[in-house]
Enzyme design. Structure first.
Site, PDB file in Angstrom:
ATOM      1  N   GLU A 185       0.824  -1.208   0.000  1.00  0.00           N
ATOM      2  CA  GLU A 185       0.000   0.000   0.000  1.00  0.00           C
ATOM      3  C   GLU A 185       0.860   1.261   0.000  1.00  0.00           C
ATOM      4  O   GLU A 185       0.529   2.241  -0.673  1.00  0.00           O
ATOM      5  CB  GLU A 185      -0.947  -0.012   1.205  1.00  0.00           C
ATOM      6  CG  GLU A 185      -1.887  -1.200   1.272  1.00  0.00           C
ATOM      7  CD  GLU A 185      -2.710  -1.409   0.007  1.00  0.00           C
ATOM      8  OE1 GLU A 185      -2.921  -0.431  -0.747  1.00  0.00           O
ATOM      9  OE2 GLU A 185      -3.135  -2.547  -0.239  1.00  0.00           O
ATOM     10  N   HIS A 204       2.013   1.960  -3.456  1.00  0.00           N
ATOM     11  CA  HIS A 204       0.984   2.643  -4.265  1.00  0.00           C
ATOM     12  C   HIS A 204       1.091   4.153  -4.077  1.00  0.00           C
ATOM     13  O   HIS A 204       1.028   4.921  -5.046  1.00  0.00           O
ATOM     14  CB  HIS A 204      -0.411   2.179  -3.854  1.00  0.00           C
ATOM     15  CG  HIS A 204      -0.887   0.949  -4.566  1.00  0.00           C
ATOM     16  ND1 HIS A 204      -0.919   0.844  -5.943  1.00  0.00           N
ATOM     17  CD2 HIS A 204      -1.371  -0.238  -4.084  1.00  0.00           C
ATOM     18  CE1 HIS A 204      -1.410  -0.345  -6.279  1.00  0.00           C
ATOM     19  NE2 HIS A 204      -1.666  -1.016  -5.181  1.00  0.00           N
ATOM     20  N   GLU A 206      -0.636  -2.806 -10.039  1.00  0.00           N
ATOM     21  CA  GLU A 206      -0.543  -3.753  -8.925  1.00  0.00           C
ATOM     22  C   GLU A 206       0.776  -4.522  -8.975  1.00  0.00           C
ATOM     23  O   GLU A 206       1.416  -4.748  -7.948  1.00  0.00           O
ATOM     24  CB  GLU A 206      -1.724  -4.726  -8.948  1.00  0.00           C
ATOM     25  CG  GLU A 206      -3.046  -4.108  -8.549  1.00  0.00           C
ATOM     26  CD  GLU A 206      -2.994  -3.461  -7.187  1.00  0.00           C
ATOM     27  OE1 GLU A 206      -2.464  -4.086  -6.246  1.00  0.00           O
ATOM     28  OE2 GLU A 206      -3.475  -2.326  -7.059  1.00  0.00           O
TER      29      GLU A 206
END
Length: 294
Positions: A150, A153, A224
């Protein structure tokens, strides 16, 4: 269940359709002339509406995520329980390692699902949220792998690049929907043409937005893989592989009709047409790519 990407796209469609409805009601349709459509004016109009929808969705992403998921943000300056302190320290450590200058907000929401997501309009206004189920079911190394994913990201600026792509897609959606709506209005009586054009533009906005999401989802799946690679660099390849394998094990334990871990979008295998709308790649593919990464 809509999380990060799904929620962003839903809000984007709603905002874009709302703007389209308001501009139609206010008569802001200078692209329609007595001679037909002025394509230059329509392209400008489409760009304004399209990017407005994407940018507003981005600006609301963190607030909407907190509201829809019931995320309880941890106050770093308040009294902290042991698991909250450990979660904050781990996220902050990974964020600093990833080069983030402003620490993201960290939150927990009550849900049995094993889940985590990151969102926010910029690197300096981001949110990392995890479910209570993830903290309860996964071991320390697996949790670190998920958090690193995360953080990657956020460090990669994925929400911003997603917004720019969504803005371009929106522009084409508005452009094509207005042309199709105008053509449809030519097949009815002149007094009915404005109503038909108004209704048809909304229908085509939604239809083309759904089709455009195929492109957005393909980009999301690519990002991803990049976030997995970024997480591997942050916390180690073996730890990230362990996190994905742990998530896969969790997926295999859930009911056959619910084989997904929502926001992290873990799948036990997606085939056929519906795979085009998957925001995340298949778990086995992600594990394979990490194993082959040098």
């Amino acid at each position: 269940m809509f999380k990060r990407i799904g929620l962003f796209m839903l809000v984007n469609i709603l905002v874009m359709v709302t703007i389209g409805v308001i501009t139609s009601l206010l008569g802001v349709q200078h692209y329609v002339t007595s001679r037909g459509i002025n394509f230059g004016a329509l392209l400008v109009f489409s760009g304004v509406v399209g990017f407005s929808g994407a940018l507003i969705s981005l600006a609301l992403s963190r607030v909407m995520a907190k509201w829809s998921m019931g995320v309880q943000v941890i106050d770093p300056n308040g009294p902290l329980r042991s698991h909250e302190k450990a979660l904050l320290e781990e996220v902050y450590s990974l964020a600093r390692k990833a080069g983030l200058r402003v620490m993201p907000e960290v939150g927990v929401y009550d849900s049995p699902e094993v889940n985590a997501f990151a969102t926010g309009p910029s690197k300096s206004r981001s949110l990392v949220a995890v479910s209570s189920g993830l903290l309860e079911e996964m071991d320390e190394d697996a949790v670190k792998g998920v958090l690193a994913h995360e953080i990657a990201h956020i460090a990669n600026g994925d929400m911003v690049t997603m917004t720019l792509l969504q803005g371009v897609i929106n522009t084409f959606v508005v452009f094509l929907s207005r042309i199709c709506a105008y053509v449809a209005s030519r097949f009815v009586r002149e007094d009915m043409a404005p109503i038909v054009q108004f209704i048809a533009s909304i229908i085509f906005d939604i239809l083309f937005s759904i089709l455009g999401s195929i492109v957005v989802m393909a980009f999301s799946r690519y990002r991803e893989y990049q976030a997995d690679a970024g997480a591997a660099r942050l916390t180690g390849k073996d730890r990230m592989i362990h996190a994905l394998q742990s998530l896969k094990h969790t997926v295999e334990l859930v009911d056959t009709e619910q084989k997904s871990v929502a926001a992290f979008k873990i799948s036990s295998g997606r085939n056929g047409f519906l795979s085009l709308f998957a925001s995340h790649p298949d778990l086995d593919d992600r594990i394979q790519r990490l194993q082959s990464m040098k």
